[in-house]
Design a protein around this motif. Structure first.
Motif, PDB file in Angstrom:
ATOM      1  N   VAL A   1      77.427   8.779  -9.528  1.00  0.00           N
ATOM      2  CA  VAL A   1      78.871   9.642  -9.778  1.00  0.00           C
ATOM      3  C   VAL A   1      78.488  11.091 -10.269  1.00  0.00           C
ATOM      4  O   VAL A   1      79.027  11.973 -10.043  1.00  0.00           O
ATOM      5  N   SER A   2      77.383  11.084 -11.086  1.00  0.00           N
ATOM      6  CA  SER A   2      76.886  12.403 -11.738  1.00  0.00           C
ATOM      7  C   SER A   2      76.562  13.492 -10.279  1.00  0.00           C
ATOM      8  O   SER A   2      77.049  14.413 -10.594  1.00  0.00           O
ATOM      9  N   HIS A   3      75.963  12.890  -9.467  1.00  0.00           N
ATOM     10  CA  HIS A   3      75.304  13.456  -8.293  1.00  0.00           C
ATOM     11  C   HIS A   3      76.652  13.792  -7.461  1.00  0.00           C
ATOM     12  O   HIS A   3      76.832  15.022  -7.092  1.00  0.00           O
ATOM     13  N   TRP A   4      77.846  13.108  -7.163  1.00  0.00           N
ATOM     14  CA  TRP A   4      78.873  13.356  -6.768  1.00  0.00           C
ATOM     15  C   TRP A   4      79.560  14.383  -7.407  1.00  0.00           C
ATOM     16  O   TRP A   4      80.230  15.454  -6.574  1.00  0.00           O
ATOM     17  N   LEU A   5      79.643  14.366  -8.483  1.00  0.00           N
ATOM     18  CA  LEU A   5      80.429  15.377  -9.432  1.00  0.00           C
ATOM     19  C   LEU A   5      79.829  16.807  -9.139  1.00  0.00           C
ATOM     20  O   LEU A   5      80.436  17.681  -9.018  1.00  0.00           O
TER      21      LEU A   5
END
Length: 607
Positions: free
Chosen positions: A522-526
């Motif tokens: 999720v951090s990467h996606w954001l």
């Protein structure tokens, strides 16, 4: 097909026990490297078969000096480390039985295991474990000794044994027979109080010796090299214990890694450089997800996805050729594969140490496409299936004919039978003798030599087993539709943002799901979308994120009928964890506990 049998490749000895291999190997070749242990400065130090035999003997003498006798039970509560294997073989040398405890066990879980098994001694790793045992010791009058590894227990025991003659230990070892219990492994308790599975020396010999015979070629990176594996599975779990015993008996160099997180595991894979590993699907999912995030961060997501597609098609073509249904990869596909091997696949293998060409996966199902990708990338993952009651693997994909998406054929010496209701039954030398102190529960699963597993499955015409669910986990909607949740959950989990998925719908009008997120993904996606990091409670309401998860659900639904499909879902702010009693130590969902903990969220799915 309703039943399939594969004859044994190894015969169980008529005398002796598991520890004999340590002494026999030291006599044969005392200078062969048998294990490697990590030193305080982070380097791997080789341990020869002669050195290991001497350490096992010295520890056995110390245990004798401190009162451990033939038939005694000794609990071990620790992460995966060299000392666990040392204690196992020292205890087996004396004819004692080890009782593993998960290092994350609660005080009540520790109490039940120690009380039910009647242990007289306990080995713990550190002070927290000692305090957990200490909190219940007043209710355990039979527990006489507690040793703490990180407080010098091993050194104290070695010193205590210096005055004991070797012959005293040898008398114990000579008294061993294969039908003696080697360990009592407590089930993880997804459906109630854990039960102690009594595993004999013969069970472990039948399991490990047949696996070593059948898969020996897969232990090597290339013909003739030294076989080596890094054990990072919990030794409290039957899969980890099988790896430990098979490595020692099969003369495979064995290392230990206590931390299953990718951040701790990947550096040790690169320094230890195993030739093969045994893992759960979670590890392969993490390696793949990390590789894809790296490619996306470097602006190469397009080429990476193309490399994945080529790997999958290449492996599918090889699979078809192995089963006589296709010619193998085309010249064009071979050229594309060769190109991507240099720029993508070699880096994936490099992340796992560089020498791995084979792996075994168990514990839960691996998605077919993921298995095909790794095979196309040069790491063939042999998926298998088993239970604590079957001393780990009962089936596994054979090296020369892997059928991805199945759990393979019976391992040598094993029969698989599909009962009238679809339940998988197993028979073989590795099937346990029963549950400790629980004849009633034993009688419910052991039927005329067969183990009724509680799992549902099917055999194809070639004898390959596919697991379709668990009898106790099948959902029945209020409309009478029967749904096995496992397949749906696995397909939703295939999305990189999804950590866990649980399907609900028992006695409800339709099927729904609770979904948790992978924080790293999720951090990467954001970051890739220029979105700010948000608290989990706000993040789960992000409409773009909800759209991504909806895609995962829609993709999962394409494989089932409308009545079996997930109609709605809820994204949760926190993952299910073992600490909160929602996962077993082997990371399986505790369905009843999750539905109780999230009763409000489940109810909201139907209003």
């Amino acid at each position: 097909m309703r039943e399939f049998t594969v004859p044994p490749l190894a015969t169980t000895p008529q005398a002796g026990g598991l520890a004999d291999a340590v002494f026999d190997h030291a006599d044969d070749d005392p200078h062969r490297v048998a294990l490697a242990r990590k030193t305080a400065d982070g380097h791997w130090q080789d341990v020869t078969s002669g050195q290991f035999r001497d350490e096992v003997m010295a520890l056995a003498k110390g245990l004798l000096a401190r009162g451990v006798r033939f038939g005694d039970r000794v609990a071990i509560m620790s992460r995966t480390r060299y000392e666990w294997t040392l204690f196992d073989f020292a205890l087996w040398t004396l004819g004692a039985q080890s009782v593993p405890l998960y290092p994350t066990s609660s005080a009540e879980q520790v109490f039940w295991t120690l009380h039910d098994s009647g242990v007289s001694s306990c080995v713990v790793e550190h002070e927290d474990h000692a305090m957990t045992v200490g909190s219940v010791v007043g209710r355990l009058p039979q527990l006489a000794r507690l040793w703490q590894l990180d407080a010098g227990a091993l050194e104290d025991l070695l010193a205590a044994g210096e005055s004991v003659e070797d012959e005293m230990v040898e008398r114990h070892r000579r008294a061993m027979t294969p039908d003696q219990p080697a360990t009592i492994i407590y089930t993880s308790g997804t459906t109630g109080r854990p039960k102690g599975c009594v595993i004999t020396h013969a069970n472990l010999m039948a399991e490990c010796d047949n696996i070593v015979e059948r898969f020996e070629t897969a232990f090597h990176s290339k013909p003739g090299d030294e076989a080596a594996t890094l054990l990072f599975l919990p030794l409290a779990h039957v899969f980890g214990r099988m790896v430990e015993v098979a490595a020692i008996r099969g003369r495979v160099k064995l290392g230990h890694q206590p931390n299953l997180s990718a951040a701790a595991l990947l550096p040790d894979l690169q320094t230890f450089q195993p030739t093969f590993i045994l893992a759960v699907p979670y590890i392969f999912e993490k390696v793949f997800a990390a590789a894809r995030r790296k490619a996306e961060a470097e602006g190469r997501s397009g080429p990476f996805d193309k490399a994945v597609d080529v790997a999958v098609r290449y492996a599918e073509a090889q699979e078809a050729k192995a089963f006589g249904t296709g010619p193998g990869p085309s010249a064009s596909l071979r050229m594309q594969h060769q190109f991507f091997d240099k720029v993508v696949y070699s880096k994936v293998r490099g992340a796992m140490g560089g020498r791995i060409r084979h792996a075994m996966s168990g514990g839960s199902a691996m998605e077919r496409r993921l298995g095909l990708f790794f095979a196309g990338a040069g790491v063939i993952v042999y998926e298998g299936y088993g239970l604590t009651e079957s001393t780990a693997a009962a089936t596994a994909n054979p090296p020369e004919r892997t059928r991805y998406g199945t759990v393979g054929v019976p391992i040598p010496g094993t029969s698989v039978h599909i009962a009238d209701d679809g339940e998988v039954w197993l028979r073989g030398g590795q099937i346990f003798t029963g549950y400790h102190n629980d004849p009633k529960a034993t009688d419910t699963v052991l039927r005329d030599g067969w183990l009724a597993t509680g799992d549902l499955g099917a055999l194809d015409d070639d004898g390959y087993l596919t697991i379709t669910g668990r009898k106790k986990e099948v959902l029945v909607t209020s409309g009478g539709k029967t749904v096995s949740p496992v397949g749906l959950e696995e397909r939703v989990r295939a999305h990189p943002l999804v950590a866990q998925c649980i399907v609900v719908g028992n006695d409800r009008p339709y099927i729904a799901a609770l979904v948790t997120l992978d924080p790293e993904a999720v951090s990467h996606w954001l970051a890739m979308r220029g979105k700010p990091e948000l608290p989990p409670s706000e993040l789960v309401r992000d409409p773009d994120l909800e759209t991504e998860i909806r895609r995962a659900v829609v993709a999962a639904n394409t494989a089932v009928s409308h009545a079996e499909s997930i109609r709605t879902f809820r994204i949760l702010a926190a993952q299910f964890s073992e600490e909160h009693g929602l996962l077993t130590p082997s990371l399986k969902l505790k369905r009843k506990a999750i539905e109780q903990a999230y009763a409000v969220e489940v109810e909201a799915l139907y209003h």
